[in-house]
Design a protein around this motif. Structure first.
Motif, PDB file in Angstrom:
ATOM      1  N   GLY A 161       0.811  -1.217   0.000  1.00  0.00           N
ATOM      2  CA  GLY A 161       0.000   0.000   0.000  1.00  0.00           C
ATOM      3  C   GLY A 161       0.840   1.261   0.000  1.00  0.00           C
ATOM      4  O   GLY A 161       0.529   2.225  -0.707  1.00  0.00           O
ATOM      5  N   LYS A 162       1.904   1.246   0.767  1.00  0.00           N
ATOM      6  CA  LYS A 162       2.792   2.416   0.829  1.00  0.00           C
ATOM      7  C   LYS A 162       3.460   2.634  -0.531  1.00  0.00           C
ATOM      8  O   LYS A 162       3.534   3.762  -1.025  1.00  0.00           O
ATOM      9  CB  LYS A 162       3.837   2.211   1.918  1.00  0.00           C
ATOM     10  N   ILE A 163       3.929   1.554  -1.135  1.00  0.00           N
ATOM     11  CA  ILE A 163       4.576   1.647  -2.447  1.00  0.00           C
ATOM     12  C   ILE A 163       3.578   2.150  -3.485  1.00  0.00           C
ATOM     13  O   ILE A 163       3.886   3.031  -4.289  1.00  0.00           O
ATOM     14  CB  ILE A 163       5.167   0.281  -2.856  1.00  0.00           C
ATOM     15  N   LEU A 164       2.371   1.583  -3.464  1.00  0.00           N
ATOM     16  CA  LEU A 164       1.339   1.993  -4.418  1.00  0.00           C
ATOM     17  C   LEU A 164       1.043   3.479  -4.296  1.00  0.00           C
ATOM     18  O   LEU A 164       0.994   4.204  -5.299  1.00  0.00           O
ATOM     19  CB  LEU A 164       0.057   1.182  -4.200  1.00  0.00           C
ATOM     20  N   LYS A 165       0.881   3.958  -3.088  1.00  0.00           N
ATOM     21  CA  LYS A 165       0.573   5.375  -2.873  1.00  0.00           C
ATOM     22  C   LYS A 165       1.719   6.260  -3.369  1.00  0.00           C
ATOM     23  O   LYS A 165       1.480   7.276  -4.036  1.00  0.00           O
ATOM     24  CB  LYS A 165       0.303   5.646  -1.396  1.00  0.00           C
ATOM     25  N   GLU A 166       2.953   5.870  -3.072  1.00  0.00           N
ATOM     26  CA  GLU A 166       4.103   6.661  -3.522  1.00  0.00           C
ATOM     27  C   GLU A 166       4.180   6.718  -5.046  1.00  0.00           C
ATOM     28  O   GLU A 166       4.423   7.781  -5.619  1.00  0.00           O
ATOM     29  CB  GLU A 166       5.395   6.074  -2.951  1.00  0.00           C
ATOM     30  N   LEU A 167       3.953   5.579  -5.705  1.00  0.00           N
ATOM     31  CA  LEU A 167       3.993   5.548  -7.167  1.00  0.00           C
ATOM     32  C   LEU A 167       2.848   6.351  -7.779  1.00  0.00           C
ATOM     33  O   LEU A 167       3.021   7.029  -8.796  1.00  0.00           O
ATOM     34  CB  LEU A 167       3.961   4.102  -7.675  1.00  0.00           C
ATOM     35  N   VAL A 220      -8.634   0.343  -4.841  1.00  0.00           N
ATOM     36  CA  VAL A 220      -7.422   1.164  -4.763  1.00  0.00           C
ATOM     37  C   VAL A 220      -7.261   1.698  -3.336  1.00  0.00           C
ATOM     38  O   VAL A 220      -6.174   1.629  -2.754  1.00  0.00           O
ATOM     39  CB  VAL A 220      -7.443   2.320  -5.790  1.00  0.00           C
ATOM     40  N   ARG A 221      -8.331   2.194  -2.773  1.00  0.00           N
ATOM     41  CA  ARG A 221      -8.278   2.721  -1.392  1.00  0.00           C
ATOM     42  C   ARG A 221      -7.880   1.627  -0.407  1.00  0.00           C
ATOM     43  O   ARG A 221      -7.022   1.835   0.457  1.00  0.00           O
ATOM     44  CB  ARG A 221      -9.634   3.303  -0.994  1.00  0.00           C
ATOM     45  N   ASN A 222      -8.520   0.460  -0.525  1.00  0.00           N
ATOM     46  CA  ASN A 222      -8.234  -0.642   0.393  1.00  0.00           C
ATOM     47  C   ASN A 222      -6.802  -1.140   0.250  1.00  0.00           C
ATOM     48  O   ASN A 222      -6.160  -1.496   1.243  1.00  0.00           O
ATOM     49  CB  ASN A 222      -9.210  -1.793   0.171  1.00  0.00           C
ATOM     50  N   LEU A 223      -6.293  -1.168  -0.970  1.00  0.00           N
ATOM     51  CA  LEU A 223      -4.911  -1.592  -1.193  1.00  0.00           C
ATOM     52  C   LEU A 223      -3.941  -0.602  -0.567  1.00  0.00           C
ATOM     53  O   LEU A 223      -2.973  -0.999   0.098  1.00  0.00           O
ATOM     54  CB  LEU A 223      -4.634  -1.734  -2.694  1.00  0.00           C
ATOM     55  N   GLU A 224      -4.184   0.686  -0.766  1.00  0.00           N
ATOM     56  CA  GLU A 224      -3.286   1.700  -0.194  1.00  0.00           C
ATOM     57  C   GLU A 224      -3.301   1.670   1.331  1.00  0.00           C
ATOM     58  O   GLU A 224      -2.287   1.925   1.972  1.00  0.00           O
ATOM     59  CB  GLU A 224      -3.657   3.096  -0.695  1.00  0.00           C
ATOM     60  N   GLN A 225      -4.442   1.359   1.906  1.00  0.00           N
ATOM     61  CA  GLN A 225      -4.563   1.329   3.365  1.00  0.00           C
ATOM     62  C   GLN A 225      -4.113  -0.001   3.965  1.00  0.00           C
ATOM     63  O   GLN A 225      -4.082  -0.157   5.176  1.00  0.00           O
ATOM     64  CB  GLN A 225      -6.002   1.614   3.782  1.00  0.00           C
ATOM     65  N   GLY A 226      -3.764  -0.955   3.111  1.00  0.00           N
ATOM     66  CA  GLY A 226      -3.319  -2.250   3.607  1.00  0.00           C
ATOM     67  C   GLY A 226      -4.439  -3.155   4.065  1.00  0.00           C
ATOM     68  O   GLY A 226      -4.193  -4.167   4.728  1.00  0.00           O
TER      69      GLY A 226
END
Length: 65
Positions: free
Chosen positions: A3-9, A31-37
């Motif tokens: 999630g952290k990597i996705l948000k940064e990219l 997308v939201r759920n993935l970014e939040q882990g």
């Protein structure tokens, strides 16, 4: 970590979560759920997100520590 990597990219690409969802074909909620882990992605989802972000698939790999 994904999630952290996705948000940064996503931020690096200058995209909002909604823009990434539209470009990748992945739902905004996902997308939201993935970014939040909250959720872990399938390989298919990783591929869709990487293509939308114009990043190689291995950009999502967690660094060895």
């Amino acid at each position: 970590m994904f999630g952290k990597i996705l948000k940064e990219l996503r931020i690096k690409a200058g995209m909002t979560q909604a823009e990434l969802a539209a470009a990748s074909g992945v739902s905004l909620g996902s997308v939201r759920n993935l970014e939040q882990g909250i959720r872990k992605p399938t390989w298919e989802t990783v591929q869709k997100l990487a293509r939308a972000l114009k990043e190689p698939f291995d950009s999502f790999a967690e660094p060895d520590v």
